[in-house]
Design a protein around this motif. Structure first.
Motif, mmCIF file in Angstrom:
data_model
loop_
_atom_site.group_PDB
_atom_site.id
_atom_site.type_symbol
_atom_site.label_atom_id
_atom_site.label_comp_id
_atom_site.label_asym_id
_atom_site.label_seq_id
_atom_site.Cartn_x
_atom_site.Cartn_y
_atom_site.Cartn_z
ATOM 1 N N TYR A 167 -18.469 -13.792 34.922
ATOM 2 C CA TYR A 167 -18.130 -14.611 36.086
ATOM 3 C C TYR A 167 -18.900 -14.120 37.294
ATOM 4 C CZ TYR A 167 -14.787 -10.880 37.476
ATOM 5 O OH TYR A 167 -14.190 -9.698 37.839
ATOM 6 N N LEU A 168 -18.905 -14.961 38.324
ATOM 7 C CA LEU A 168 -19.532 -14.632 39.602
ATOM 8 C C LEU A 168 -18.480 -14.816 40.680
ATOM 9 C CD1 LEU A 168 -21.746 -16.785 37.967
ATOM 10 C CD2 LEU A 168 -23.213 -15.397 39.426
ATOM 11 N N GLU A 169 -18.446 -13.888 41.609
ATOM 12 C CA GLU A 169 -17.421 -13.930 42.660
ATOM 13 C C GLU A 169 -18.054 -13.588 44.001
ATOM 14 O OE1 GLU A 169 -12.833 -12.448 43.199
ATOM 15 O OE2 GLU A 169 -14.245 -11.083 42.224
ATOM 16 N N ALA A 170 -17.753 -14.389 44.996
ATOM 17 C CA ALA A 170 -18.298 -14.172 46.332
ATOM 18 C C ALA A 170 -17.250 -13.544 47.235
ATOM 19 C CB ALA A 170 -18.763 -15.497 46.930
ATOM 20 N N ASP A 171 -17.705 -12.661 48.106
ATOM 21 C CA ASP A 171 -16.842 -12.160 49.167
ATOM 22 C C ASP A 171 -17.587 -12.341 50.483
ATOM 23 O OD1 ASP A 171 -18.666 -10.051 49.432
ATOM 24 O OD2 ASP A 171 -17.464 -8.680 48.222
ATOM 25 N N ALA A 172 -17.114 -11.713 51.529
ATOM 26 C CA ALA A 172 -17.704 -11.932 52.850
ATOM 27 C C ALA A 172 -19.131 -11.397 52.952
ATOM 28 C CB ALA A 172 -16.824 -11.277 53.920
#
Length: 251
Positions: A167-172
């Motif tokens: 999976y790919l996950e974005a944060d700030a």
């Protein structure tokens, strides 16, 4: 409450013409977002949740048809196209609301009248257009999907095969690529990567999460109705926002 709208077109002039025409024909409409490409249009939809979306058929990143496929029955969609676009025949045959550039008030008025009637009756958007949208999406050429994801930073660049991505996950600050050998940061925003991945293999399940469906074990709801995805051979769970729960409700 005033109805809300999103307008997406990669050409500033027709986008401004549509805003002006709507201001005359439908002055109570609140244009809550404008976008110059399909990626920003989809992101703006998730953030602002407009009731009506005016989408240019051909935009970079994601085409208007691809954005409409993602929106589904969550909003009323009106396509905007050039006068010689081959999609017009499909729109006419399928009874799909559309406008031809340049948008003028005479052409806009009947479309607005239909939209007002649907909103007043609280009739949901049509749900029988999926086949037509799939047909249109297949006719509009776009770059091939990624086979490798460029990740890493500085002196440690990496090309991660998409088959290895969990999976790919974005944060700030950045995007995390979680793969079978660990995890790697990347600079490219998640929303831009979305348009380069095969949607039959990678599912967006949250504004900040894309998952490889081959690694999905299942989906669960808690007592409050919130949904999470469980992963094969991994202990973490991933949040599923309400925009994407239908992916699992039909499984």
């Amino acid at each position: 409450m005033s109805p809300s709208a999103l307008i997406a077109d990669d050409d500033e002039t027709p986008r401004a013409q549509l805003v002006t025409a709507l201001g005359t024909v439908w002055p109570e409409l609140n244009v809550v977002a404008e976008a110059a490409n399909g990626i920003d249009a989809w992101d703006a939809f998730l953030e602002r949740e407009p009731q009506v979306c005016f989408l240019d058929v051909r935009m970079p990143g994601l085409t208007g048809v691809e954005v409409a496929q993602r929106i589904g029955a969550q909003a009323h969609v009106v396509f905007v196209s050039g006068p010689r676009d081959h999609a017009l025949a499909v729109f006419d045959a399928g009874g799909i609301d559309h406008l031809i550039k340049p948008v003028v008030e005479e052409r806009l008025s009947p479309v607005v009248a239909r939209l007002k009637a649907r909103l007043a009756s609280e009739a949901g958007p049509s749900t029988d257009l999926r086949g037509l949208l799939d047909r249109l999406a297949g006719q509009i050429r776009r770059p091939a999907h990624l086979d490798f994801i460029p990740a890493g930073a500085g002196h440690d660049p990496q090309l991660i095969p998409v088959d290895h991505v969990v999976y790919l996950e974005a944060d700030a600050r950045h995007t995390r690529v979680v793969h079978t050998r660990g995890e790697t940061p990347m600079r490219q925003p998640l929303k831009e990567l979305l348009g380069q991945l095969d949607p039959s293999r990678f599912w967006q399940i949250h504004r900040s999460v894309i998952v490889n469906r081959a690694h999905v074990a299942g989906a669960q709801r808690d007592a409050d109705g919130n949904m999470v995805v469980t992963l094969r051979e991994r202990g973490e769970t991933l949040p599923v926002s309400r925009h994407f729960r239908a992916l699992f409700d039909v499984q």
